[in-house]
Design a protein around this motif. Structure first.
Motif, PDB file in Angstrom:
ATOM      1  N   UNK A   1     -53.402  31.120 -21.566  1.00 18.97           N
ATOM      2  CA  UNK A   1     -52.352  30.054 -22.415  1.00 18.97           C
ATOM      3  C   UNK A   1     -52.979  28.443 -21.666  1.00 18.97           C
ATOM      4  N   UNK A   2     -53.816  29.198 -20.248  1.00 13.87           N
ATOM      5  CA  UNK A   2     -54.148  27.995 -19.686  1.00 13.87           C
ATOM      6  C   UNK A   2     -55.716  27.931 -20.128  1.00 13.87           C
ATOM      7  N   UNK A   3     -55.828  28.762 -21.134  1.00 19.86           N
ATOM      8  CA  UNK A   3     -57.349  28.508 -21.491  1.00 19.86           C
ATOM      9  C   UNK A   3     -58.293  28.417 -22.749  1.00 19.86           C
ATOM     10  N   UNK A   4     -56.469  27.603 -23.397  1.00 21.10           N
ATOM     11  CA  UNK A   4     -57.114  26.416 -24.356  1.00 21.10           C
ATOM     12  C   UNK A   4     -57.630  25.214 -23.995  1.00 21.10           C
ATOM     13  N   UNK A   5     -57.247  25.003 -22.344  1.00 17.70           N
ATOM     14  CA  UNK A   5     -57.868  23.409 -21.641  1.00 17.70           C
ATOM     15  C   UNK A   5     -58.489  23.995 -20.169  1.00 17.70           C
ATOM     16  N   UNK A   6     -59.886  24.445 -20.420  1.00 13.12           N
ATOM     17  CA  UNK A   6     -59.870  24.500 -18.730  1.00 13.12           C
ATOM     18  C   UNK A   6     -60.508  23.914 -18.335  1.00 13.12           C
ATOM     19  N   UNK A   7     -60.544  24.116 -17.078  1.00 13.97           N
ATOM     20  CA  UNK A   7     -61.906  23.317 -16.522  1.00 13.97           C
ATOM     21  C   UNK A   7     -62.768  23.508 -15.708  1.00 13.97           C
ATOM     22  N   UNK A   8     -63.432  23.322 -14.774  1.00 12.07           N
ATOM     23  CA  UNK A   8     -64.258  23.498 -13.799  1.00 12.07           C
ATOM     24  C   UNK A   8     -64.427  22.425 -12.995  1.00 12.07           C
ATOM     25  N   UNK A   9     -64.493  22.720 -11.625  1.00 13.69           N
ATOM     26  CA  UNK A   9     -64.438  21.873 -10.283  1.00 13.69           C
ATOM     27  C   UNK A   9     -65.872  21.411 -10.287  1.00 13.69           C
ATOM     28  N   UNK A  10     -65.923  20.383  -9.715  1.00 10.73           N
ATOM     29  CA  UNK A  10     -67.331  20.404  -8.954  1.00 10.73           C
ATOM     30  C   UNK A  10     -66.666  20.362  -7.314  1.00 10.73           C
ATOM     31  N   UNK A  11     -67.279  21.184  -6.419  1.00 10.33           N
ATOM     32  CA  UNK A  11     -67.067  20.272  -4.684  1.00 10.33           C
ATOM     33  C   UNK A  11     -67.917  20.363  -3.686  1.00 10.33           C
ATOM     34  N   UNK A  12     -67.756  19.745  -3.108  1.00  6.71           N
ATOM     35  CA  UNK A  12     -68.696  19.627  -1.703  1.00  6.71           C
ATOM     36  C   UNK A  12     -68.299  19.427  -0.776  1.00  6.71           C
ATOM     37  N   UNK A  13     -69.248  19.880   0.124  1.00  7.04           N
ATOM     38  CA  UNK A  13     -69.147  20.895   2.006  1.00  7.04           C
ATOM     39  C   UNK A  13     -68.976  19.657   2.355  1.00  7.04           C
ATOM     40  N   UNK A  14     -68.256  19.530   3.278  1.00  6.67           N
ATOM     41  CA  UNK A  14     -66.892  18.693   3.406  1.00  6.67           C
ATOM     42  C   UNK A  14     -67.894  17.815   4.671  1.00  6.67           C
ATOM     43  N   UNK A  15     -69.112  18.124   5.080  1.00  4.48           N
ATOM     44  CA  UNK A  15     -69.916  17.050   6.427  1.00  4.48           C
ATOM     45  C   UNK A  15     -70.338  16.538   5.257  1.00  4.48           C
ATOM     46  N   UNK A  16     -70.643  16.416   4.067  1.00  9.69           N
ATOM     47  CA  UNK A  16     -71.320  15.387   2.292  1.00  9.69           C
ATOM     48  C   UNK A  16     -70.243  14.395   2.623  1.00  9.69           C
ATOM     49  N   UNK A  17     -69.659  13.980   2.688  1.00 13.18           N
ATOM     50  CA  UNK A  17     -68.620  12.519   3.021  1.00 13.18           C
ATOM     51  C   UNK A  17     -68.177  12.764   1.590  1.00 13.18           C
ATOM     52  N   UNK A  18     -68.547  13.144   1.007  1.00 11.66           N
ATOM     53  CA  UNK A  18     -68.237  12.889  -0.546  1.00 11.66           C
ATOM     54  C   UNK A  18     -66.775  12.846  -0.545  1.00 11.66           C
ATOM     55  N   UNK A  19     -65.611  12.693  -1.467  1.00 13.32           N
ATOM     56  CA  UNK A  19     -64.578  11.975  -1.894  1.00 13.32           C
ATOM     57  C   UNK A  19     -64.487  13.047  -3.175  1.00 13.32           C
ATOM     58  N   UNK A  20     -63.168  12.498  -3.799  1.00 10.35           N
ATOM     59  CA  UNK A  20     -62.469  12.658  -5.374  1.00 10.35           C
ATOM     60  C   UNK A  20     -63.093  11.648  -5.894  1.00 10.35           C
ATOM     61  N   UNK A  21     -63.264  11.413  -7.424  1.00 11.18           N
ATOM     62  CA  UNK A  21     -63.564  10.274  -8.496  1.00 11.18           C
ATOM     63  C   UNK A  21     -62.904  10.636  -9.021  1.00 11.18           C
ATOM     64  N   UNK A  22     -62.226   9.862  -9.796  1.00 14.01           N
ATOM     65  CA  UNK A  22     -62.162   9.932 -11.147  1.00 14.01           C
ATOM     66  C   UNK A  22     -63.690  10.293 -12.559  1.00 14.01           C
ATOM     67  N   UNK A  23     -64.700   8.609 -11.938  1.00 12.97           N
ATOM     68  CA  UNK A  23     -65.464   9.031 -13.024  1.00 12.97           C
ATOM     69  C   UNK A  23     -66.696  10.479 -11.646  1.00 12.97           C
ATOM     70  N   UNK A  24     -67.893  10.318 -12.871  1.00  7.08           N
ATOM     71  CA  UNK A  24     -68.873  11.269 -12.119  1.00  7.08           C
ATOM     72  C   UNK A  24     -69.326  11.336 -10.717  1.00  7.08           C
ATOM     73  N   UNK A  25     -69.439  11.967  -9.749  1.00  5.94           N
ATOM     74  CA  UNK A  25     -69.807  11.478  -8.688  1.00  5.94           C
ATOM     75  C   UNK A  25     -71.432  10.843  -8.812  1.00  5.94           C
ATOM     76  N   UNK A  26     -71.466  10.515  -7.851  1.00  8.09           N
ATOM     77  CA  UNK A  26     -73.307   9.978  -7.358  1.00  8.09           C
ATOM     78  C   UNK A  26     -73.809  11.358  -6.487  1.00  8.09           C
ATOM     79  N   UNK A  27     -74.103  12.451  -7.284  1.00  4.03           N
ATOM     80  CA  UNK A  27     -74.799  13.873  -6.256  1.00  4.03           C
ATOM     81  C   UNK A  27     -76.015  13.623  -6.742  1.00  4.03           C
ATOM     82  N   UNK A  28     -76.364  12.749  -7.133  1.00  3.67           N
ATOM     83  CA  UNK A  28     -78.427  12.892  -7.022  1.00  3.67           C
ATOM     84  C   UNK A  28     -79.048  12.891  -5.798  1.00  3.67           C
ATOM     85  N   UNK A  29     -79.890  14.140  -5.961  1.00  5.03           N
ATOM     86  CA  UNK A  29     -80.650  13.994  -5.327  1.00  5.03           C
ATOM     87  C   UNK A  29     -80.291  15.455  -3.882  1.00  5.03           C
ATOM     88  N   UNK A  30     -78.837  15.569  -3.970  1.00  2.84           N
ATOM     89  CA  UNK A  30     -78.001  16.506  -3.480  1.00  2.84           C
ATOM     90  C   UNK A  30     -78.517  18.138  -4.135  1.00  2.84           C
TER      91      UNK A  30
END
Length: 282
Positions: free
Chosen positions: A101-130
């Protein structure tokens, strides 16, 4: 060379199909021990429901799962969106018969190591150069759709956007690599990450979700088109009914899914179109 060796090994280890046994496999999207535990119970359920011997055949890679299906070493597969498309291309008349039932609307998570200081955002994250790791190279949720959105949102290929790019092989390994700091950022199946959080896995504590993709169709049960000729008229429909009728909460939780529903090939046309756009299939 490594992928070719893996495929050949799977071909040698998988048993040949007989009229008395239905063999099935699943893409290795998690640790092998978890997969054997999950799908051995599924085999027992299908055997009892279909009154046919059913055996689970573990494989070592996504490509090996598709190859086993193509070579008739398995007749039924629990595939991801892309591997299901690949399997149906190489075996004419095969078809998708069910999805979670969940496969009709599946999603992927982008995750980061906590030491990066990156936090969740609605917009695509600034991860260039990582440094960034996908999962398996032909994983829908671990590579295909994350790469699609990387290109869509940034206008760049991953190799150009990131300092380094890796392929972990499966979602669990992606989580471990990001948690360890081997890669700063990665993309994985949401259900694997949510399960790790629910189980209080230490890797989950070392990572954070920074972005969630828009939904897309993903996992599916695909069956070969020749099973009716070998197991009796209407056998594919019986398998579909058995999967949709799976109502044991404990069994469903092992996927994890709340239930299975009917599916057909047309649902996965967006996956096929995306894979062609990225030159992953012809």
């Amino acid at each position: 060379m490594r992928q070719i060796t893996t495929v050949l090994l799977a071909m040698m280890l998988a048993p040949a199909a007989t009229a008395e046994t239905l063999f099935f496999s699943a893409i290795p999207d998690d640790d092998e021990s978890r997969l054997v535990e999950r799908f051995s119970v599924v085999a027992d359920y299908l055997s009892d429901t279909l009154d046919v011997d059913v055996q689970y055949v573990p494989v070592k890679s996504y490509a090996a799962a598709v190859t086993a299906f193509a070579n008739d070493q398995i007749q039924l597969g629990w595939f991801g969106g892309l591997s299901g498309v690949q399997a149906r291309i190489v075996v004419p008349n095969s078809r998708a018969i069910a999805q979670g039932d969940e496969d009709e609307t599946f999603v992927s998570y982008f995750i980061a190591n906590t030491d990066t200081g990156l936090t969740q955002t609605d917009d695509f994250p600034d991860i260039a150069g990582r440094s960034f790791t996908f999962g398996a190279e032909t994983s829908t949720s671990g590579r295909l759709m994350p790469e699609y959105w990387i290109r869509e949102e940034t206008g760049q290929a991953p190799a150009d956007l990131f300092d380094s790019v890796g392929y972990s092989g499966d979602h669990g390994q992606t989580l471990r690599l990001v948690a360890s700091g081997a890669y700063e950022v990665g993309a994985l199946n949401y259900s694997v990450y949510d399960t790790a959080v629910a189980e209080a896995a230490p890797e989950a504590a070392q990572t954070t979700i920074i972005w969630e993709t828009p939904p897309y169709p993903d996992y599916n049960w695909t069956i070969r088109g020749d099973v009716d000729a070998r197991f009796g008229d209407g056998f594919a429909d019986r398998v579909q009914a058995a999967l949709i009728g799976m109502d044991d909460p404990e069994l469903l939780a092992s996927f994890p899914r709340t239930r299975f529903i009917g599916a057909d090939d047309a649902l996965y046309q967006p996956i096929a179109d995306t894979a062609r756009a990225l030159d992953l299939i012809d």
